[in-house]
Scaffold this motif. Structure first.
Motif, PDB file in Angstrom:
ATOM      1  N   ARG A  11       1.022  -1.250  -0.149  1.00 16.35           N
ATOM      2  CA  ARG A  11       0.108  -0.198  -0.047  1.00 16.35           C
ATOM      3  C   ARG A  11       0.922   1.133  -0.100  1.00 16.35           C
ATOM      4  O   ARG A  11       0.808   2.147  -0.675  1.00 16.35           O
ATOM      5  N   ALA A  12       2.026   1.226   0.724  1.00 10.33           N
ATOM      6  CA  ALA A  12       2.797   2.454   0.663  1.00 10.33           C
ATOM      7  C   ALA A  12       3.565   2.608  -0.527  1.00 10.33           C
ATOM      8  O   ALA A  12       3.743   3.669  -1.022  1.00 10.33           O
ATOM      9  N   ALA A  13       3.706   1.461  -1.139  1.00  7.84           N
ATOM     10  CA  ALA A  13       4.448   1.761  -2.615  1.00  7.84           C
ATOM     11  C   ALA A  13       3.470   2.253  -3.588  1.00  7.84           C
ATOM     12  O   ALA A  13       3.690   3.014  -4.070  1.00  7.84           O
ATOM     13  N   VAL A  14       2.100   1.721  -3.513  1.00  7.17           N
ATOM     14  CA  VAL A  14       1.003   2.385  -4.369  1.00  7.17           C
ATOM     15  C   VAL A  14       0.825   3.752  -4.156  1.00  7.17           C
ATOM     16  O   VAL A  14       0.977   4.578  -5.190  1.00  7.17           O
ATOM     17  N   GLN A  15       0.901   3.945  -2.913  1.00  4.50           N
ATOM     18  CA  GLN A  15       0.600   5.453  -2.496  1.00  4.50           C
ATOM     19  C   GLN A  15       1.658   6.683  -3.017  1.00  4.50           C
ATOM     20  O   GLN A  15       1.616   7.553  -3.376  1.00  4.50           O
ATOM     21  N   ALA A  16       3.035   5.897  -2.772  1.00  2.00           N
ATOM     22  CA  ALA A  16       4.062   6.797  -3.170  1.00  2.00           C
ATOM     23  C   ALA A  16       4.115   6.969  -4.690  1.00  2.00           C
ATOM     24  O   ALA A  16       4.389   8.125  -5.106  1.00  2.00           O
ATOM     25  N   TYR A  17       3.842   6.022  -5.180  1.00  6.38           N
ATOM     26  CA  TYR A  17       3.844   5.894  -6.844  1.00  6.38           C
ATOM     27  C   TYR A  17       2.825   7.003  -7.229  1.00  6.38           C
ATOM     28  O   TYR A  17       2.936   7.750  -7.957  1.00  6.38           O
ATOM     29  N   LEU A  18       1.613   7.000  -6.668  1.00  4.69           N
ATOM     30  CA  LEU A  18       0.327   7.952  -6.839  1.00  4.69           C
ATOM     31  C   LEU A  18       0.782   9.497  -6.668  1.00  4.69           C
ATOM     32  O   LEU A  18       0.531  10.226  -7.389  1.00  4.69           O
ATOM     33  N   ARG A  19       1.578   9.579  -5.511  1.00  3.69           N
ATOM     34  CA  ARG A  19       1.966  10.879  -5.205  1.00  3.69           C
ATOM     35  C   ARG A  19       3.064  11.182  -6.327  1.00  3.69           C
ATOM     36  O   ARG A  19       2.940  12.585  -6.726  1.00  3.69           O
ATOM     37  N   LEU A  20       3.911  10.456  -6.757  1.00  5.36           N
ATOM     38  CA  LEU A  20       4.792  10.624  -7.558  1.00  5.36           C
ATOM     39  C   LEU A  20       4.108  11.037  -8.982  1.00  5.36           C
ATOM     40  O   LEU A  20       4.388  11.906  -9.861  1.00  5.36           O
ATOM     41  N   LEU A  21       3.050  10.243  -9.596  1.00  3.15           N
ATOM     42  CA  LEU A  21       2.283  10.530 -10.590  1.00  3.15           C
ATOM     43  C   LEU A  21       1.694  11.845 -10.656  1.00  3.15           C
ATOM     44  O   LEU A  21       1.659  12.497 -11.592  1.00  3.15           O
ATOM     45  N   HIS A  22       1.172  12.299  -9.670  1.00  2.00           N
ATOM     46  CA  HIS A  22       0.427  13.452  -9.300  1.00  2.00           C
ATOM     47  C   HIS A  22       1.361  14.492  -9.495  1.00  2.00           C
ATOM     48  O   HIS A  22       1.066  15.575  -9.807  1.00  2.00           O
TER      49      HIS A  22
END
Length: 79
Positions: A11-22
């Motif tokens: 979940r932390a990896a997905v959230q970090a990726y989404l922050r990077l994407l945004h």
């Protein structure tokens, strides 16, 4: 068999990726100068480092297929 329940690290990896994407999307949206200026937007190194660290901690470094499967499960494509 895979489940839709992610571990804390996944979940932390997905959230970090989404922050990077945004962050990247926002950088492109506010890039100064004319569109053909050729200057790439700046993404804060800390945002990229956070995503890389989260992927490593989740054991997903180099396993993009598994990571994007998790991403799709947790954050389906937006219309």
């Amino acid at each position: 068999m895979h489940t839709a329940v992610l571990t804390d690290r996944e979940r932390a990896a997905v959230q970090a990726y989404l922050r990077l994407l945004h962050t990247v999307r926002a950088a492109f949206d506010v890039a100064p100068g004319p569109p053909d200026a050729g200057r790439p937007p700046v993404v804060p190194p800390a945002v990229l480092a956070e995503a890389e660290q989260a992927l490593a901690e989740a054991g997903l470094t180099g396993n993009e297929e598994e990571f994007f499967r998790l991403l799709h499960t947790w954050y389906p494509p937006q219309p």
